[in-house]
Design an enzyme around this catalytic site. Structure first.
Site, PDB file in Angstrom:
ATOM      1  N   ILE A   4       0.842  -1.199   0.000  1.00 37.39           N
ATOM      2  CA  ILE A   4       0.000   0.000   0.000  1.00 37.39           C
ATOM      3  C   ILE A   4       0.875   1.247   0.000  1.00 37.39           C
ATOM      4  CG2 ILE A   4      -1.786   1.282   1.262  1.00 37.39           C
ATOM      5  CD1 ILE A   4      -2.427  -1.446   2.696  1.00 37.39           C
ATOM      6  N   CYS A   5       0.585   2.175  -0.906  1.00 35.08           N
ATOM      7  CA  CYS A   5       1.272   3.462  -0.952  1.00 35.08           C
ATOM      8  C   CYS A   5       0.350   4.492  -0.278  1.00 35.08           C
ATOM      9  CB  CYS A   5       1.554   3.856  -2.403  1.00 35.08           C
ATOM     10  SG  CYS A   5       2.426   5.417  -2.564  1.00 35.08           S
ATOM     11  N   LEU A   6       0.665   4.793   0.982  1.00 32.97           N
ATOM     12  CA  LEU A   6      -0.179   5.716   1.756  1.00 32.97           C
ATOM     13  C   LEU A   6       0.699   6.424   2.782  1.00 32.97           C
ATOM     14  CD1 LEU A   6      -3.095   6.706   2.361  1.00 32.97           C
ATOM     15  CD2 LEU A   6      -3.292   4.806   3.966  1.00 32.97           C
TER      16      LEU A   6
END
Length: 192
Positions: free
Chosen positions: A87-89
């Protein structure tokens, strides 16, 4: 060192309002460093109607370091790897604060499903599709939700596990203690 009492309190807080939020967090083992988060797909998105599982690892420095999260349910989204579930967050990286919790992190992941950021992608192929052919993106994301994130009914899960040779009562207990996660229930049945 992990603040175990904080993790326990966060798990209790999630359990208290899981009916209203739909967000759940369950331990995978007794040591509380490996958890499974569950979030419902947001209404009005291609993920609506899906239930998404997220593997959570609590690092030694928690809550001063962010939890490590990655989707175990396959999902078609620009900011989530379609291969690994990474996840890119920002709140799971440099924008983490000890004031945040597992639940707020999962709410942020759920919000990411509603509002992709294709210009800062985790999966370049999905991001390109999102920007160049949005309708195909929506159709693909819906298909993946239907295929990988749709909940089987309790009776379907019980039937499948009973067909593997486990007793009905034992299966129901394992599914309940696993928060409805059929794979986790199977692990419990096989290990004990």
């Amino acid at each position: 060192m992990i603040d175990i009492s904080r993790v326990q309190k966060e798990l209790q807080d999630c359990e208290k309002d899981r009916d209203s939020s739909g967000i759940r967090v369950c331990p995978k083992s007794d040591n509380l460093t490996r958890l499974t988060g569950t979030i419902p797909g947001p209404i009005g998105t291609p993920y609506e109607g899906g239930t998404f599982q997220i593997d959570i690892t609590i690092p030694e420095g928690y809550p001063f370091e962010p939890p490590k999260m990655q989707f175990s349910t396959k999902v078609w989204h620009p900011n989530i790897s379609s291969q690994s579930g990474a996840i890119c967050l920002d709140v799971l990286k440099d924008q983490w604060s000890p004031a945040l919790t597992l639940k707020t992190a999962l709410v942020s992941v759920q919000a990411l499903l509603s509002a992709p950021e294709p210009k800062d992608p985790q999966d370049a192929v999905v991001a390109e599709q999102y920007m160049k052919n949005y309708q195909v993106f929506v159709s693909t994301a819906r298909y993946w939700t239907q295929t990988f994130a749709k909940n089987s009914s309790l009776e379907d899960k019980v039937k499948r596990l009973v067909e593997m040779g486990f007793g009905d009562a034992q299966v129901r207990s394992a599914i309940e203690s696993s928060g409805g996660d059929e794979n986790l229930a199977l692990e419990k049945l096989c290990s004990g």
